[in-house]
Design an enzyme around this catalytic site. Structure first.
Site, PDB file in Angstrom:
ATOM      1  CB  CYS A  28      37.428  36.947  43.342  1.00 51.06           C
ATOM      2  SG  CYS A  28      37.170  37.044  45.128  1.00 51.06           S
ATOM      3  CB  VAL A  29      41.885  38.918  44.311  1.00 49.06           C
ATOM      4  CG1 VAL A  29      43.257  39.169  44.929  1.00 49.06           C
ATOM      5  CG2 VAL A  29      41.865  39.416  42.874  1.00 49.06           C
TER       6      VAL A  29
END
Length: 479
Positions: A28-29
């Protein structure tokens, strides 16, 4: 100096049991998200020593390694190349991890999957209600609206916007739950809106009609009657109805020819689900919801001090397991039935306590990277996002985490005994005071101060004791 991403990926692979132990990998981020064949092969301590790794934890069957924005995608690219795996999505990894969970963990995951997408709408509503609270605070026996009548129109507008998410909560849950259960989201929205249709009585009108013995009904062919009762603010009825709707729709799609699916499936699904929701699902789940609400309220009323101490001490550990998501449903159920909740203020206190313990590590940590991590993570926790603080700092050093639990327990006990309530769910950190019932704001602020001072003091104390023990152990070993 630019990080050696390939070397970092190699060290990560080595400390999670080798590439043979990895089934799937996504990111993810900020985090690598992995499904591992054998969790016991992970060398957690060695993994946390790898450059750029700020924390690691297991949640819902997915092993997550916190690296940080900007670096995680580059580490992931090297990771994929070294392991020979195909790039996958987060959804794929979550599905793989879910297969390894027990039934209770799967139930908790359902709550997480349903409520996480609608949290922004609920928080916005809570913040707007908090702004309205400020208009209602009395100064010198008068509120701001009493002093400045021209603010009434603005107050009414903000109040309308704040109530929207709660009035149409079944539609939001219907959309998210139907998506989670594999049905059509638009049908979930329609079903949720149907449960709050203006022709159905809300809780207030239902109570008034019940007292008069004049509850309106749908007369079904003279055979039986269904009460015209709505489910504004209710969680369980729409969750159960969404599951039934999705099941019916999937069953029909497997059997109805493609040529007529658009004509047959939606109308049949909505009609059957609507009938079952109003006749059976709604009344049964509303009663179950009443029992849950009464049970929770009575427990805290009977032993508020003990209940709050336990909740304050256990909430952060529940965050680690992902089980904290179930409290969103309980909070919303309490708000829907009584207009307020006593649970969410304690959640906000827990977040503040975690941030405070992390803040103390800003002064105690020796490593520059640890200091930087502590400063940014503390700020994040003070605004309701505790994962960086918990996994990146407090759990790594252990004693800050324990210090936060002590502070959270004491502060939660204080606000519980003081009768602090919230009319909505807001930002679970320092801004939380605006989302508290006006009469309880001062008590909540005192609780916030406790949640700041106690964890900081305990972190310094535990650090001193830990350092002293380490020195004593070193001297004994040398002797």
């Amino acid at each position: 100096m630019k990080p050696n991403y390939r070397q970092i990926a190699e060290q990560i692979i080595e400390n999670i049991g080798g590439k043979e132990n990895v089934e799937q990998a996504a990111h993810c981020v900020t985090r690598l998200r992995l499904t591992l064949k054998n969790q016991e092969l992970v060398d957690q301590e060695a993994l946390l020593e790898v450059p750029l790794v700020k924390g690691a934890f297991l949640n819902a069957g997915v092993y997550q390694i916190v690296i940080g924005a900007g670096d995680v995608d580059r580490v992931y690219a090297e990771f994929i190349q070294l392991t020979g795996l195909q790039a996958t999505t987060i959804a794929d990894v979550k599905s793989s991890g879910a297969a390894k969970m027990n039934p209770f963990q799967k139930l908790i995951k359902v709550f997480s999957d349903v409520f996480m997408p609608i949290i922004p709408a609920i928080i916005v509503a809570g913040l707007l209600m908090g702004i309205n609270n400020l208009f209602g605070i009395e100064f010198g026996g008068k509120t701001m609206i009493d002093r400045y009548p021209n603010l009434q129109g603005l107050w009414d507008l903000i109040n309308m916007m704040a109530n929207t998410a709660f009035v149409f909560l079944p539609a939001l849950v219907g959309w998210s739950a139907t998506k989670r259960f594999g049905g059509s989201e638009i049908l979930g929205i329609v079903m949720g809106l149907m449960l709050v249709h203006p022709d159905l009585l809300n809780a207030w009108n239902y109570g008034q009609s019940a007292l008069k013995g004049e509850i309106p009904t749908f007369n079904i062919l003279g055979l039986f009657e269904i009460e015209k009762v709505g489910y504004q603010g209710q969680i369980l009825p729409v969750l159960a109805a969404a599951y039934v709707l999705s099941t019916i729709e999937r069953w029909l799609k497997q059997r109805v020819p493609n040529a007529i699916q658009l004509l047959v499936v939606p109308i049949t699904t909505i009609t059957l689900t609507g009938f079952l929701a109003l006749a059976v699902i709604g009344p049964v789940t509303r009663q179950v919801g009443d029992w849950i609400t009464i049970g929770v309220v009575n427990t805290f009323e009977a032993v508020p001090l003990l209940g709050a101490l336990l909740f304050g001490a256990l909430y952060a550990p529940l965050v680690i397991t992902g089980m904290h998501h179930m409290f969103i449903a309980v909070d919303l159920q309490l708000i829907g039935q009584s207009g307020t909740t006593f649970i969410w203020p304690m959640i906000a206190i827990s977040n503040i306590a975690q941030g405070s313990a992390t803040l103390a590590m800003l002064f105690l940590a020796k490593n520059v990277n640890d200091k930087n991590m502590a400063s940014t993570s503390a700020l994040s926790a003070y605004f309701g996002i505790t994962e960086p603080a918990m996994f990146g700092v407090n759990l790594r050093f252990k004693y800050p985490f324990y210090a936060a639990l002590v502070g959270s327990a004491i502060a939660s006990a204080f606000i519980a005994v003081s009768g602090v309530l919230a009319p909505a769910i807001g930002v679970g950190g320092l801004p939380a005071f605006i989302s508290i019932v006006p009469g309880s704001i001062l008590s909540f602020i005192v609780g916030m101060v406790i949640a700041i001072i106690v964890p900081v003091a305990c972190t310094f104390l535990f650090h001193y004791v830990s350092t002293k023990r380490a020195k004593k152990a070193a001297l004994n070993k040398a002797a």
